[in-house]
Design an enzyme around this catalytic site. Structure first.
Site, PDB file in Angstrom:
ATOM      1  N   CYS A  16      65.269  51.864  44.784  1.00  6.54           N
ATOM      2  CA  CYS A  16      65.794  51.538  43.456  1.00  6.54           C
ATOM      3  C   CYS A  16      64.765  50.770  42.630  1.00  6.54           C
ATOM      4  O   CYS A  16      64.687  50.937  41.403  1.00  6.54           O
ATOM      5  CB  CYS A  16      67.093  50.742  43.576  1.00  6.54           C
ATOM      6  SG  CYS A  16      66.925  49.203  44.506  1.00  6.54           S
ATOM      7  N   THR A  17      63.963  49.935  43.285  1.00  9.44           N
ATOM      8  CA  THR A  17      62.902  49.213  42.573  1.00  9.44           C
ATOM      9  C   THR A  17      61.841  50.181  42.080  1.00  9.44           C
ATOM     10  O   THR A  17      61.379  50.099  40.931  1.00  9.44           O
ATOM     11  CB  THR A  17      62.258  48.158  43.497  1.00  9.44           C
ATOM     12  OG1 THR A  17      63.245  47.199  43.877  1.00  9.44           O
ATOM     13  CG2 THR A  17      61.109  47.445  42.790  1.00  9.44           C
TER      14      THR A  17
END
Length: 444
Positions: free
Chosen positions: A205-206
């Protein structure tokens, strides 16, 4: 050097070793009757070096120059041009040749008195009988999996009665370590797995939504963007979409050594960094390749220091001239030269060398000998040829190899409390035991 010319005191380069073996000292109370034969036997010992990379080349060189004449080396890799800056036994003409073969040839060319037998292949492909041929094994590996395999193999061999010491070296940039493992006696490699630094990874997700570092941008391009663009793409689609030349071959699998693929990642990583206002000046071929290949820069001086430590331990073990490392040495060269030695404790719950447990009650005035204790447990556990040490790794009696058996046999007739103390754990190993037997001496 001819075997008959190993030791000519006063004239030979090993005369210093002869003199040190002749004279008793605080760590060598019983000087050998024939130090020349002791040194000759040590230098004739068969030693296996696992790995012929940066550390392995240094270890081979150090052992050969020390006087060891029967070496073997095993490695599964071939020589790449990137190896040449630190793996000094190779040159450009050797590219794509097996490392083990070239390293062995170069050592024998420069030091004709040493015989080096090369093996090109995986250590897992060799049989138990192959490893039993050696008196000592030194590892110069860069793989945790390979270390775990040889460690468990030597522990299994030790449980059959053949004790083969393992000297393990490793380097990582300006840091390194050397350790001595006496299978089933000291802590094994598996005992210290929790000390390993976990691999760096970033949440998907980062990478996909909130990158903050140049590394995030490279990982995004490598893990997310490349598969999206090229997973099922043809060579033609690549050439139409990008300004770079088409992929080599018939598929679009990422190849970290293909400079066109690296250039594609560099371009996309910089675009990603600029989009999120992340400094992109560090993103270049070297930076990107280091991330996707998980490269840790190798430093030749670190390899030299760790190899010297490993070979020093080999000399001490095989000549019995001094106590060997107990049992882990770490080196940090980032701010000067710092070393620290400590004892890695043996884990009772280790899945490889874990122990059974017993308690032996003994009075402070007891004259029970070490042999009495071994006889006591030989009956209940059907032991045939047991060895015993303290839990801290100090050998009290080793049934093999013969040299260590002779050196420690005098302890058998000694009262146990004259060579150790109450509340100390003894570790007994024998081929009839599935794992080690821990005996706690408890004062009654």
């Amino acid at each position: 050097m001819p075997s008959s010319d190993v030791c000519k005191a006063g004239s030979h380069r090993h005369s210093g070793w002869i003199q040190s073996l002749k004279k008793p000292g605080p760590f060598n109370l019983d000087a050998p009757e024939n130090p020349e034969e002791t040194l000759k036997s040590a230098f004739s010992s068969k030693i296996l070096i696992i790995g012929a990379g940066g550390l392995g080349c240094e270890i081979l060189k150090d052992l050969a120059l020390s006087g060891f004449r029967d070496l073997s080396v095993i490695d599964m890799d071939t020589i790449d041009i990137t190896n040449l800056n630190r793996q000094f036994l190779f040159n450009e003409s050797n590219i794509d040749e097996p490392k083990a073969n070239v390293a062995a040839s170069m050592i024998m060319k420069r030091i004709p008195s040493t015989v080096v037998t090369p093996f090109y292949g995986k250590i897992q492909d060799k049989t138990i009988e192959f490893y039993k041929e050696f008196k000592l094994i030194i590892c110069g590996l860069d793989s945790v999996e390979a270390r775990r395999w040889i460690n468990s193999t030597l522990v299994a061999i030790a449980k059959t009665g053949d004790l083969i010491p393992l000297v393990d070296g490793g380097s990582e940039g300006l840091k390194g370590q050397a350790r001595v493992i006496i299978p089933t006696i000291t802590s094994c490699y598996e005992c210290s797995l929790d000390m390993l630094t976990p691999k760096i990874s970033y949440p998907i997700c980062t990478l996909a939504n909130t990158p903050r570092l140049p590394e995030h941008c490279v990982e995004w391009a490598y893990l997310l963007e490349w598969p999206r663009v090229f997973l099922n793409a043809s060579v033609d689609s690549f050439s139409k979409q990008e300004v770079f030349e088409p992929l080599d071959g018939k598929n679009s699998n990422f190849e970290p050594d293909n400079i066109r693929h690296i250039d594609w990642l560099v371009k996309r990583s910089i675009e990603r960094a600029n989009k999120f206002q992340i400094p992109s000046s560090s993103i270049n071929r070297f930076f990107v390749q280091g991330i996707v290949k998980r490269i840790i820069p190798a430093v030749a001086s670190t390899n030299a220091i760790i190899a010297a430590s490993c070979c020093n331990e080999a000399l001490k073990i095989l000549t019995e001239s001094n106590p060997f490392l107990d049992n882990y040495m770490m080196y940090v060269g980032e701010d000067g030269a710092y070393t620290y030695t400590f004892n890695l404790e043996k884990r009772s719950d280790c899945p490889v060398c874990g122990v059974l447990s017993e308690v032996y009650d003994i009075s402070a005035s007891s004259t029970v000998t070490l042999k009495d204790i071994l006889n006591h447990y030989s009956k209940s556990y059907n032991l045939q040829n047991p060895s015993v040490s303290t839990a801290a790794g100090t050998p009290l009696y080793l049934a093999s190899p013969p040299a260590l058996q002779v050196a420690t046999s005098k302890n058998l007739s000694q009262p146990i409390l004259s060579i150790t103390s109450v509340d100390v754990n003894l570790v007994i190993t024998d081929k009839n035991l599935s794992t080690s037997l821990s005996v706690q001496l408890r004062e009654c």
